[in-house]
Design an enzyme around this catalytic site. Structure first.
Site, PDB file in Angstrom:
ATOM      1  N   ASP A  67       3.652  25.751  72.885  1.00 27.19           N
ATOM      2  CA  ASP A  67       4.160  25.004  74.044  1.00 27.19           C
ATOM      3  C   ASP A  67       4.427  25.950  75.217  1.00 27.19           C
ATOM      4  OD1 ASP A  67       6.387  26.235  73.022  1.00 27.19           O
ATOM      5  OD2 ASP A  67       7.649  24.452  72.997  1.00 27.19           O
ATOM      6  N   SER A  68       4.169  27.240  75.008  1.00 27.57           N
ATOM      7  CA  SER A  68       4.174  28.191  76.133  1.00 27.57           C
ATOM      8  C   SER A  68       3.112  27.778  77.153  1.00 27.57           C
ATOM      9  CB  SER A  68       3.920  29.615  75.629  1.00 27.57           C
ATOM     10  OG  SER A  68       2.784  29.654  74.788  1.00 27.57           O
ATOM     11  N   ASP A 106       2.229  23.314  68.402  1.00 20.97           N
ATOM     12  CA  ASP A 106       3.680  23.244  68.585  1.00 20.97           C
ATOM     13  C   ASP A 106       4.139  21.808  68.804  1.00 20.97           C
ATOM     14  OD1 ASP A 106       5.042  25.616  68.324  1.00 20.97           O
ATOM     15  OD2 ASP A 106       4.723  26.246  70.398  1.00 20.97           O
ATOM     16  N   LYS A 136       4.171  23.511  64.311  1.00 19.78           N
ATOM     17  CA  LYS A 136       5.282  24.469  64.363  1.00 19.78           C
ATOM     18  C   LYS A 136       6.438  23.797  65.096  1.00 19.78           C
ATOM     19  CE  LYS A 136       5.260  28.317  67.105  1.00 19.78           C
ATOM     20  NZ  LYS A 136       6.396  28.039  68.012  1.00 19.78           N
ATOM     21  N   GLU A 138      10.777  24.510  66.301  1.00 20.76           N
ATOM     22  CA  GLU A 138      11.820  25.513  66.482  1.00 20.76           C
ATOM     23  C   GLU A 138      13.127  25.075  65.829  1.00 20.76           C
ATOM     24  OE1 GLU A 138      12.296  26.679  70.584  1.00 20.76           O
ATOM     25  OE2 GLU A 138      10.151  27.070  70.830  1.00 20.76           O
ATOM     26  N   GLU A 205      11.084  35.379  66.486  1.00 20.21           N
ATOM     27  CA  GLU A 205      10.825  35.862  67.850  1.00 20.21           C
ATOM     28  C   GLU A 205      12.025  36.612  68.434  1.00 20.21           C
ATOM     29  OE1 GLU A 205       9.316  32.963  70.649  1.00 20.21           O
ATOM     30  OE2 GLU A 205       9.553  34.344  72.333  1.00 20.21           O
TER      31      GLU A 205
HETATM   32  O1  KIV Z   1       4.774  28.678  72.413  1.00 23.09           O
HETATM   33  C1  KIV Z   1       4.366  29.758  71.981  1.00 23.09           C
HETATM   34  O2  KIV Z   1       3.412  30.360  72.510  1.00 23.09           O
HETATM   35  C2  KIV Z   1       5.035  30.311  70.812  1.00 23.09           C
HETATM   36  C3  KIV Z   1       4.694  31.705  70.407  1.00 23.09           C
HETATM   37  C4  KIV Z   1       5.120  32.663  71.434  1.00 23.09           C
HETATM   38  C5  KIV Z   1       5.201  32.045  69.064  1.00 23.09           C
HETATM   39  O3  KIV Z   1       5.831  29.672  70.229  1.00 23.09           O
END
Ligand code: KIV
Length: 290
Positions: A67-68, A106, A136, A138, A205
């Site tokens: 989600d970056s 994510d 994924k 959090e 992280e």
């Molecule tokens: O969103 C993302 O890119 C991430 C990674 C930095 C692990 O969660």
């Protein structure tokens, strides 16, 4: 609804796969760590587009549609405003562009925290509409019940603890975690809880190195570091960061290329040639057949 299509190599710029490849599976990644030892570290990079996936695929065990992308692709101030639609569209593109790596997507902020049922509904959507191998999410101990719920229902989950960017409003920034004794103990407890809940891997992280090592040793599943330690079971970075596309990056990023410099040089050369009318040249124009 987004659909995953096969790439038509006759009509697209896509690079076809050189030979049929078998995609890595979540169980294969999970088996990398045996009795606490990972001989072959897990290689993971983020990818958001089909072309990026094509370029990174052969080198990676996992591609993460992180989600970056909120900041990297959409110029948002954080990952908080990222939506399910964004993750689905980019997730499907990365699956279309890859043949070898397991693709993880994510879960965006607000799509899973309310209840295990809400998480299942949205995780199932991500799997159905992108073709990804797992999701994924959090959070530490508070997410253990949700991870167990999803895993028991056929959805592989990667956890994400330590510095959790979706919680930026609570954390007050992106500083390294685990500097106080209480914070360090919480990170290791979070890792244990997610491992016990059935996470197939856990991203740790932005934590001080001894805690990243302790969390890695505490888990039976692979622990993937980003700003952690080389002693983690694998590593992940945002591809644009390691390619040198951004001037400002966290301390834990190593730049393996200067892509920003290359893009700027190419754009400068193009602009010059357009202005002096030397582009397009004879090679780039269609001439009448003789
Ligand atoms: O969103 C993302 O890119 C991430 C990674 C930095 C692990 O969660």
């Amino acid at each position: 609804m987004s659909t995953t299509f096969q790439i038509d190599t006759a009509t697209s710029r896509a690079t076809p796969t050189p030979a049929p490849m078998k995609r890595l599976t979540v169980p294969a990644i999970r088996r990398r760590k045996q009795d606490g030892v990972t001989e072959n570290p897990v290689v993971m990079l983020t990818a958001y587009t089909a072309r990026q996936a094509q370029l990174l695929d052969a080198h990676c065990d996992m591609l993460l549609v992180g989600d970056s992308l909120g900041q990297v692709i959409y110029g948002l101030p954080s990952s908080v405003p990222v939506t399910m639609e964004m993750m689905i569209n980019h997730g499907a593109a990365v699956v279309r562009g890859s043949y070898h790596a397991a693709v993880l997507v994510d879960m965006p902020f607000g799509s899973y925290e309310q209840s295990p049922q809400q998480a299942f509904e949205n995780a199932a959507r991500l799997l159905k509409e992108t073709g990804c191998a797992g999701v994924k999410l959090e959070g530490g101990e508070a997410m253990a019940e949700t991870i167990a719920f999803l895993t028991a229902r056929g959805i592989p989950v990667m956890g994400h603890i330590g510095l959790t960017p979706q919680a930026v409003n609570l954390l007050g920034g992106y500083n390294a975690r685990g500097r106080s004794e209480a914070e360090a103990a919480k990170i290791v407890a979070d890792a244990r809880a997610l491992d016990a809940a059935g996470a197939f891997a856990i991203v740790v992280e932005g934590v001080v190195e001894p805690i990243a090592i302790e969390a890695t040793r505490a888990c039976s599943c692979p622990v993937i570091g980003i700003g952690g330690s080389a002693q983690c079971d694998g590593q992940v970075l945002v591809a644009e960061d390691m390619l040198g596309l951004f001037e400002r990056v966290p301390r834990f990023v190593k730049r393996y290329a200067d892509m920003a410099g290359l893009v700027s040089q190419a754009a400068e050369a193009y602009a010059r040639e357009v202005r002096e009318r030397s582009f397009p040249g004879i090679e780039q124009t269609y001439q009448p057949k003789a």
